[in-house]
Every structure is written in structure tokens, then in C-alpha cells.
Design an enzyme around this catalytic site. Structure first.
Site, PDB file in Angstrom:
ATOM      1  CG  HIS A  35      -1.922   1.060   1.280  1.00 15.63           C
ATOM      2  ND1 HIS A  35      -3.062   1.037   0.528  1.00 15.63           N
ATOM      3  CD2 HIS A  35      -1.969   2.206   1.988  1.00 15.63           C
ATOM      4  CE1 HIS A  35      -3.766   2.115   0.769  1.00 15.63           C
ATOM      5  NE2 HIS A  35      -3.128   2.853   1.653  1.00 15.63           N
ATOM      6  CG  HIS A  81     -10.370   4.605   2.617  1.00 18.01           C
ATOM      7  ND1 HIS A  81     -11.005   4.877   3.791  1.00 18.01           N
ATOM      8  CD2 HIS A  81      -9.055   4.553   2.934  1.00 18.01           C
ATOM      9  CE1 HIS A  81     -10.130   5.011   4.762  1.00 18.01           C
ATOM     10  NE2 HIS A  81      -8.937   4.817   4.269  1.00 18.01           N
ATOM     11  CD  GLU A 299      -3.244   3.703   8.683  1.00 22.01           C
ATOM     12  OE1 GLU A 299      -4.377   3.642   8.170  1.00 22.01           O
ATOM     13  OE2 GLU A 299      -2.265   3.067   8.243  1.00 22.01           O
TER      14      GLU A 299
END
Lengths: 737, 230
Positions: A35, A81, A299
Site C-alpha cells: 500500500h 479506501h 492512523e
């Protein structure tokens, strides 16, 4: 036991002359994830054309910067997402919006528009409907609150997305060039400031989470990997960061996304060839007893890091105070090249910064890419007459109007939206760019085409977006993409990926439009359904609408401009209808095939000279005489005409005799999805036809009446009252009520 | 003559209203942060958005900030106060206007252009319209369902405090023309003296024809003309 792949652990141990400690391991695990580091894909992504005389910053930063006019610049970014939106649809989608908006913000630009691309399982399954409803609500809840309009979107439904829907978001920002900042740290001795929300345990390890398959138990197990968004704080962060940048205090800026604080800060330092010394005790925390590892990789949303001269730090803290935001000087850039983190008086991370960020060895997933021929067309017996087929297509969730979706998005805020959602492209007026009326935005791709023929399908998807822009008289200036695929270790999927990239790159080259950014999302697979998603290299495209000489002032006040931009709807009875472009027997991957369960067949291949085609369509629209223009895509000519009639609430009489080769069957004439075609309507056909001389075109009928009537070779093959066309499209709205 | 647009944390139509007043209409306008003092102004606009993220209730927290005391003072001497969308919610929450705004009948955010009938022209904000005229503006809200109990409603109708109703293109206040379930299709209301207006539709989004219509511009023109005479 280490979570790092053994080869990575070996590489790291060798380089450090010691094994990494557990905190360092966590940093590598996240920063070296696919990612964050594009380890399987970088080699292919390098083949994209990325430059033009407008590109100021290309791929590699948080977002790209492209010149609009003079010192006015646009920032453009696109992100997926996907995994979080399956596990927690509302928050997953909401934070997807938040993340890309901060990418745009971190370049120093004000976010002015969003586009959302949703690829979901068929909505007749309750779980898919639930996911879809809450994803739309999440996008609305976040985007509306921060005041960034969603001006265009894309929805595509297919069974294979059931266990792994896709949520992709494009964001565009606007700024004066002098306010642009990058993620590259500038000077040793500068302060690193963390601004925004507090840091909690939400979204722990999201980057490594995004790089694996979804299992049946994902919902429960992975919930802590999904971040929770707070759009109110995001809005404050937008205002505070822009104020700090416009005051000249900010030398570099990044948002905290994948891999949290370590991801953002290590990349900032590494890009500037500077070391960084961070004191974790100065990070404002939301929860007690967080470990250094958690603080580094959490995050938590709505956070930014800024590089600031130490003498300006107080002023930046004061701006944060004004907006009631947490803000703290948490570190200092150094010239020793080390990423050094202290916590409670001890060193917890001490790594060469260029090794941590950017040191991941490329994955060698090299497969032979084999030629695959045209799959044999398999067509069951279809008993419907052609009019019934038209209505079934108009009712298909992939074609039916998406008003239910875009009603929920504030698409008017910031008062730039001239062409609203539901059209081929969204158009925003931009003030202060002389000679330029505004920008046009389009997005999407055709996974059905791409599944059968990744190269032509992906190239065609790029062209299709360019045609959407051309219908508004706009010339493309930049492409972004999200490359959503399954597991790249699978040779079929790897081939789809490589061929899609080649297709996008070749068409971008042909159209002279740079690919300025995007992301790669692999491992979109579902254990629950045993499926991988169809290859979905979704595209976002931005174009420029030039100011035309035909402006008139119709209003009482002087600042109002009107600019004739054709809509997709038929406007006036008596207008002449012109079909532009060539129609071939290309039903492979069509919506017609999909609704009747057909397979195989020839996928539309882009026409030979798409550059000239686009230029000519724009030239025709520049006459100011075109009242309606609509790109032909899913469902072919018949669907495009039906949409134009429905939106305009006025019928048309059409004769398609002689369209395509003489032996083209009627259903192919009506439903083939050949690329590079547009329907125009005009009250002044001579002026428009004069511009179309260089490309295939034909006058096919006239606007008027309350029926859509289509004839071919003397047969009346479709005759539908507007009411029936309208009713057919109500499907999604009905399901949601 | 100077106007103020108040910005709360989470206001997001502040720059839009500023643009229309300052740039399109040419009326000098200041953006005033809610923590700063309110100086001498000739009119105040509370713009749309999500003040305090709509946490607790839309407009509830902003209505209790100290700056609203200045706004009440300002309104009490007859000067113009306009609340748009979230601004309307704040005016209702602060007691400057009657009624309440709850979640839409179909409980999702709704952004679309609607037809409105002008019910009253003798206010600070509607003098440039004709009574009964049908105009178009966009709405964009999730909590715009106007409610007032029957006594309040009776009194509001008696004293002509309803400024706009949602109507169909013929000008009839039908159920299908009501986008959010508001009682009696009410889209905007004024106070007793007509110098405080709250409305869910966004006039600043309908002030330049390039955006799809300019009917909303007359709200600002009316306000500036009124302030000029004051």
C-alpha cells in the site's frame, strides 16, 4: 515471531547489522507494505507518460500540481479506501474522503471538488444494498460537513464486488502557485509540528491491513483497523493549515495517512535527504498508556505535519489555538540521515531514514504476459423485442439514474458548480483565470470491457472520459487513477494489471495527457465469496473549458456570465440530431450482454485517431450552436438517446439506417458500445456539420414529440413513450425507499 | 455601509456569501471569526455549514456562543440579521426566531433546486419580490424540517411571519413539493419586526445566472437597500 516476511527481515538485519527491535519492525511492516511502497507495481507505473508543459509536480507527492493559467494551479489526487469501507462502510468511506482531501490540502491548495467512484455487488442482495447505502451516507456525511462539493461520480454493480466493494475518491484543489508546498523537508534545524486531532488507537496498522485479502471474519476482527472520521475537525484543519501556509510559515507539509506518523514524517525527511529526531512524549494523545509503536503507526484522522522555521513555531501554534486544534512541536530535522525516535527518555527507533522510507526491495512477481484471443461469443436465445431490451437496459442499476446518490451530496457549496451531477462531466467555473471559463471533471472505467480485454478496455476507459469532457467543450489536461485488482501473485490478475497499465499509458500518450498520480490497490479478494474483483483501473480526468467569445450578459448585474455548455438533455423541438463516430459490432462486455447473461465477444477497440475526434467534437461545440451533447457508453446508441429524451422530457424521431456495416444486426446497431461516439443536437445543423467534415458522422433525426421512435431500414424497431422510459429508471430509488 | 458574515468553526458557506455581497453586489463585507468582537455593521449574515459539526443538534452549540449576544443586541435595534440553512438553525436555537428544525422526513441529506413562493414582501429581505411570486433556489440540508406547535403556527400565520413556502411550479404548496416534511411547507420565517430572516434555501447559490439562476440575489439587494435607508 516476526510479522515481517522472512526475506525483508533478512534484508533489514543485514543492513542494520542487528535485528530490528519490535517498534522498528512495526515501522517496516507498515512502510514496506504494498500500500505504501508499490513494490509489485512500480516497474509498470513508470511507463505512464507523466509530463506536459502544465505539470508542475507529477506523481510521487501527496498530489500532483498542474498549471491552469498564469499563477493559478490545480492539485489533483485520487485514492482508494476499499477494505475499510467493507468492514465499516460509513466510517471507511468517510475517512476515504478525509484522506484524499488532506492530500490536496497538504500541497497548499484549497479542496474545491470531489468525485466518488463506487463499484459494488448487485444491489438486489441485502448486504450489498446495506454497504452501498452506508458508503454513500459516509461520503455525504464527511464531504458535506467540510464543504467540498461532490460534482461527479460513478457507480458500477457486479456480483464479483460482493465481498470487496471499491470506494475510490478524486479530489481537486485550487491555489496560487506561490502557496504550493511539497512533502520534501527543506532544512536541518527546522521544527516538525503536528497539528489536528489527538492520536488514539484507531486505525492501527491500516496500511498493512489494506494489503491483504478480506476474510469472512473481517468485520469483527478488523474493526480496530478502521479509522473514525471527524469532519468538523477536518474543516478546522483545512482553515488552519491554509492560514499557516498563506502566512508563509510552512516549508513542507504532509497529511498523516497510511502508516500514520512514521509514514508521513519519515517520507518527509527522506525526500529532503534529512534526518529527523522525534520526541513521542510531545504527541497529544487521546488514550492513556499508548505504546511508542501505537503512537507511531496509529492512523487517527485529521492530522497534519508541518515543517516550520523554529522562529515561526509560536505563530503556527497561535493559528491552531484560534481554530481550537491540538498542536505541538514534536521534532526537529537533522543532517545525520537517521530517523531517531525517543519515548520516555529512551531511544525506541534509530534507522537510516532512506532505508526505512524507500528502501523496500521490489517484488519480483514477473509473469509471462500471454496473448489472449477474443473469447468466443456465447449468446442464449433472447426473446425480448428491441423496445423491451431498451427498457431493461434503462432499468439496469448500471444505467438507471443515480439521483438517489447525488441528492445526498452537497454539490453546490463553494458556488462554482455550473454543470451538476447526473451529466457526462461536472463543470466548475473558475474565476480569475483569464481566457478560461472553468474546469470539467469526469471519472470511471468499464470493468466489463476490461475483464474481457484489459488493454482495449483500459485504453477505451481513458478515451471515454476524454469524450465526456469533450461533450462540455473541455480539453483534458491530467489523468489520475486507482488501479484496483486482486492478488498480483495470480498470473491472470497480474496480466490484467500489466495490460491495463499499458492500455491507460498508450491512450494517455495518444491524447497527450499526462498521468499525474493515483494509487494501487491489490488483494481485492473475498474469502467469503471466493472471488476476486473484476480488474478495475478507475480513471479520474480533469479538463479545461476555454472562455468562448459568445458570452452574453442576460442578468441585471454585471458580474454574471453565461456560457453555453450543452447539457445531456434534448433541449428544443426541431433540433437536428447528429451521430458522431463509427459504430461496429462490439458487444463484448456490453451492458446488453450483461443483462442477458451473454459472454465473450469483441470488446470495443478505440478508434484510430481519437485525438482528432476529440478536437473535432470540441470544435463543433465551440460554434456555440450545439444545444445537447451526450457521450455514448453503456447500453449504446439506444440508451444514450433514451437518456437525452428522458432528461429533456421531450421525444425524438430517429433513423439509424446505414449506421455501421451493412450486415450489422439491429441489436448491435442499438446496443454496441463502440468508443468515440457522441450524439449532438442543434438548431443550426449547417454550422455544426461544417465542423464535422473530417470525422465519421451522420444526421439521424429530429427532437420533438413525447415518444422516442427509432427506425432502421424502414422498420420501426423502437417506439417508447417518455413515461415508460422514465419509469424504467426508477429502480434504485424504489429499492432505497 | 459594511456587512458582516460570521464564521463559526464548521461554517462552510461563509466565503460564498462573502463573494455575493462583496464581489457581486459590491457591498463592503467583513468575515468575522466568532471569537472576535462584532464591530459597527449595517447587516449580519450567519451563513450555512456545520457549525460544531452539528454535534448535539444542528445550530445548538453556536447559538450559545457569546457572539450571539451581540447578534441579539444588533437585531433588537432593528438592524438586518439573515440566517441561511445552518444560520437559520442557529437563529431558531438562539430564540431569535420561532419554531424548530428537525431531521428531514426522508432522513437523508437532500441537495436540489426547489420552487419557493414569496409570502411576504414587507420585510428587510423580500422587498425586491412580488407577493405570490414563485422563485427558484437550491436547498442542501438534512435538518430542515420546520416544526412549530399549533398555537405558535396560528400566531405565525396571523402575524404573517412566514416568508417562503415550498411549492410546485404552479405555486401550490403541495405535499410532493415539500422536500423535507416542513409543517405547512414553510421554508423561511421572519421575526415580528421583519428584520430577522431565517431560511433553509441558499440564496447565495442562486445569485449568479451562470450557476443556474439568480433569484436569490434579490434577498441581498433588498437587505442592502434597507440598510441604506436605515
Amino acid at each position: 515471531m516476526s510479522l515481517l516476511p522472512p526475506t525483508d527481515l533478512e534484508t533489514i538485519t543485514k543492513r542494520l547489522n542487528r535485528p530490528p527491535n519490535p517498534v522498528e519492525e512495526g515501522c517496516f511492516l507498515n512502510l514496506w507494505s504494498e500500500h505504501c511502497s508499490y513494490r509489485s507495481s512500480a516497474k509498470h507505473l513508470r511507463t505512464f507518460p507523466t509530463e506536459s508543459d502544465r505539470v508542475i509536480i507529477g506523481p510521487g507527492d501527496d498530489a500532483a500540481i498542474v498549471r491552469l493559467k498564469g499563477d493559478l494551479v490545480l492539485a489533483i489526487g485520487m485514492e482508494s479506501h476499499n477494505h475499510p469501507s467493507y468492514v465499516d462502510p460509513y466510517n471507511g468511506a468517510a475517512t476515504g474522503v478525509g484522506g484524499i482531501v488532506r492530500d490536496i490540502l497538504s500541497m497548499g491548495t484549497r479542496p474545491i471538488a470531489l468525485m466518488d467512484l463506487l463499484y459494488f455487488g448487485m444491489p438486489d442482495q441485502p448486504k450489498n444494498l446495506y454497504l452501498f447505502e452506508h458508503v454513500v451516507e459516509g461520503i455525504a456525511g464527511y464531504g458535506n460537513c467540510i464543504g467540498v462539493p461532490v460534482v461527479r461520480g460513478e457507480t458500477f454493480f457486479h456480483d464479483a464486488y460482493s465481498g470487496n466493494p471499491l470506494v475510490n475518491v478524486v479530489c481537486v484543489g485550487l491555489a496560487h502557485e506561490e502557496n504550493i508546498v511539497t512533502a520534501t523537508a527543506q532544512r536541518a534545524g527546522d521544527a516538525l509540528i503536528l497539528m489536528g486531532s489527538t492520536t488514539g488507537r484507531d486505525g492501527l496498522g491500516g496500511a498493512s491491513f489494506a494489503s491483504r485479502d478480506l476474510s469472512e471474519d473481517s468485520e469483527a476482527e478488523d474493526r480496530s483497523s478502521v479509522q473514525i472520521g471527524d469532519p468538523f475537525t477536518e474543516k478546522l484543519v483545512i482553515e488552519a493549515v491554509l492560514e499557516a501556509i498563506e502566512s508563509g510559515y510552512v516549508l513542507a507539509c504532509r497529511d498523516l495517512g497510511a502508516a500514520g506518523l512514521v509514514g508521513a514524517s519519515a517520507e518527509m525527511g527522506a525526500k529532503g535527504n534529512l534526518g529527523l529526531h522525534i520526541d513521542l512524549d510531545r504527541v497529544p494523545l487521546r488514550e492513556s498508556e499508548m505504546t511508542p509503536y501505537e503512537i507511531l503507526i496509529a492512523e487517527s484522522q485529521e492530522r497534519m505535519v508541518l515543517e516550520v522555521d523554529p522562529s515561526d513555531a509560536e505563530s503556527v501554534l497561535a493559528i491552531a489555538e484560534k481554530y481550537d486544534l491540538n498542536c505541538s512541536v514534536i521534532g526537529e530535522f537533522t543532517d545525520d540521515g537517521q530517523y531517531l525516535v525517543e519515548f520516555e527518555g529512551g531511544v525506541v527507533v534509530d534507522l537510516p531514514i532512506n532505508f526505512l522510507s524507500g528502501g523496500a526491495p521490489a517484488r519480483k512477481s514477473e509473469h509471462e504476459i500471454q496473448e489472449v484471443g477474443v473469447a468466443e461469443e456465447k449468446i442464449p436465445e433472447i426473446r425480448d423485442d428491441l423496445a423491451t431490451s431498451v427498457l431493461k437496459l434503462m432499468a439496469s442499476p448500471n444505467i438507471a439514474p443515480k439521483e438517489w446518490v447525488y441528492r445526498q451530496y452537497d454539490h453546490e457549496v463553494q458556488i462554482r458548480t455550473v454543470v451538476k451531477p447526473g451529466d457526462d462531466s461536472g463543470v466548475l467555473r473558475i474565476e480569475g483565470a483569464s481566457g478560461i471559463f472553468g474546469i470539467a471533471l469526469s471519472c470511471g472505467c468499464n470493468p466489463a470491457h476490461i475483464t474481457l480485454d484489459p488493454y482495449n478496455g483500459a485504453a477505451g476507459s481513458v478515451l471515454e472520459n476524454a469524450m465526456n469532457l469533450a461533450c462540455k467543450g473541455a480539453r483534458p489536461i491530467a489523468i489520475v487513477n486507482c488501479l484496483n485488482f486482486g492478488d498480483p501473485e495470480d498470473s491472470t490478475i497480474y496480466r490484467q494489471f500489466a495490460e491495463s497499465v499499458r492500455g491507460i499509458g498508450d491512450m494517455a500518450q495518444t491524447l497527450s495527457v499526462p498521468v499525474v498520480g493515483g494509487n494501487v490497490s491489490f488483494y481485492n479478494e473475498s474469502d467469503e465469496f471466493g472471488t476476486a474483483i473484476p480488474p478495475t483501473p478507475s480513471i479520474g480526468m480533469v479538463g479545461i473549458v476555454e472562455e468562448r467569445g459568445t458570452q452574453t450578459q442576460t442578468s441585471s448585474h454585471a458580474h454574471t456570465h453565461t456560457h453555453q455548455i450543452p447539457g445531456t438533455r434534448f433541449a428544443d423541438a426541431g433540433d437536428t440530431i447528429i451521430l458522431v463516430g463509427a459504430t461496429a459490432d462490439e458487444l463484448g462486455g456490453s451492458e446488453y450482454h450483461s443483462i442477458y447473461g451473454c459472454s465473450g465477444g469483441r470488446v470495443p477497440a478505440p478508434p484510430a485517431d481519437p485525438q482528432r475526434l476529440i478536437g473535432t467534437v470540441i470544435g463543433a461545440i465551440d460554434t456555440g450552436c450545439v444545444t445537447s451533447a451526450h457521450d455514448i457508453s453503456n447500453g449504446g446508441i439506444a440508451v444514450a438517446l433514451s437518456e437525452m429524451a428522458r432528461e429533456g422530457n421531450i421525444g425524438a424521431t430517429i433513423d439509424l439506417t446505414g449506421i455501421g456495416d451493412w450486415d450489422l444486426p439491429h441489436h448491435a446497431t442499438l446496443f454496441s458500445e463502440s468508443h468515440g461516439r457522441v450524439i449532438l443536437a442543434t438548431p443550426a445543423p449547417d454550422a455544426v456539420l461544417g465542423r464535422l467534415r473530417d470525422i465519421p458522422h451522420r444526421t439521424i433525426g429530429t427532437v420533438g414529440g413525447d415518444e422516442l421512435i427509432i427506425g432502421i431500414g424502414g422498420d420501426r424497431v423502437v417506439a417508447l413513450p417518455l413515461r415508460r422510459i422514465r419509469d424504467a429508471g426508477e429502480e434504485i430509488t424504489r429499492m432505497m425507499r | 455601509m459594511t456587512f458582516a458574515v460570521i464564521r463559526f468553526g464548521g461554517s462552510n458557506c461563509d466565503l460564498d456569501v462573502y463573494h455575493v455581497l462583496n464581489d457581486v453586489l459590491g457591498a463592503p463585507t467583513d468575515l468575522v471569526w466568532y471569537k472576535d468582537p462584532v464591530g459597527e455593521y449595517d447587516g449580519i449574515v450567519i451563513p450555512g455549514g456545520f457549525s460544531y459539526g452539528d454535534y448535539l443538534r444542528a445550530g445548538a452549540i453556536a447559538a450559545r456562543t457569546p457572539i450571539m449576544n451581540s447578534v441579539k443586541q444588533f437585531a433588537s435595534v432593528g438592524k438586518p440579521v439573515l440566517g441561511i440553512c445552518n444560520g437559520f438553525q442557529i437563529l431558531v436555537e438562539s430564540g431569535l426566531l420561532s419554531g424548530a428544525l428537525s431531521t428531514n422526513e426522508y432522513p437523508k441529506f437532500c441537495c436540489k433546486w426547489v420552487d419557493l413562493r414569496i409570502e411576504k414582501t414587507d420585510t428587510t429581505f423580500t422587498s425586491k419580490f412580488k407577493k405570490g411570486e414563485v422563485v427558484r433556489m437550491p436547498i442542501a440540508h438534512k435538518e430542515g424540517n420546520f416544526f412549530a406547535d399549533s398555537d405558535t403556527l396560528k400566531s405565525m400565520n396571523l402575524h404573517q411571519r412566514v416568508a417562503f413556502r415550498y411549492v410546485d411550479s404552479e405555486g401550490d404548496a403541495t405535499a410532493s413539493a415539500n422536500p423535507n416534511g416542513s409543517v405547512e411547507n414553510i421554508a423561511g420565517v421572519v421575526n415580528k419586526t421583519g428584520n430577522v430572516l431565517g431560511m433553509m434555501p441558499h440564496p447565495e447559490r442562486a445569485s449568479e445566472s451562470v450557476l443556474g439562476g439568480d433569484d436569490g440575489f434579490r434577498i441581498f439587494e433588498s437587505m442592502v437597500e434597507y440598510a441604506d435607508r436605515l
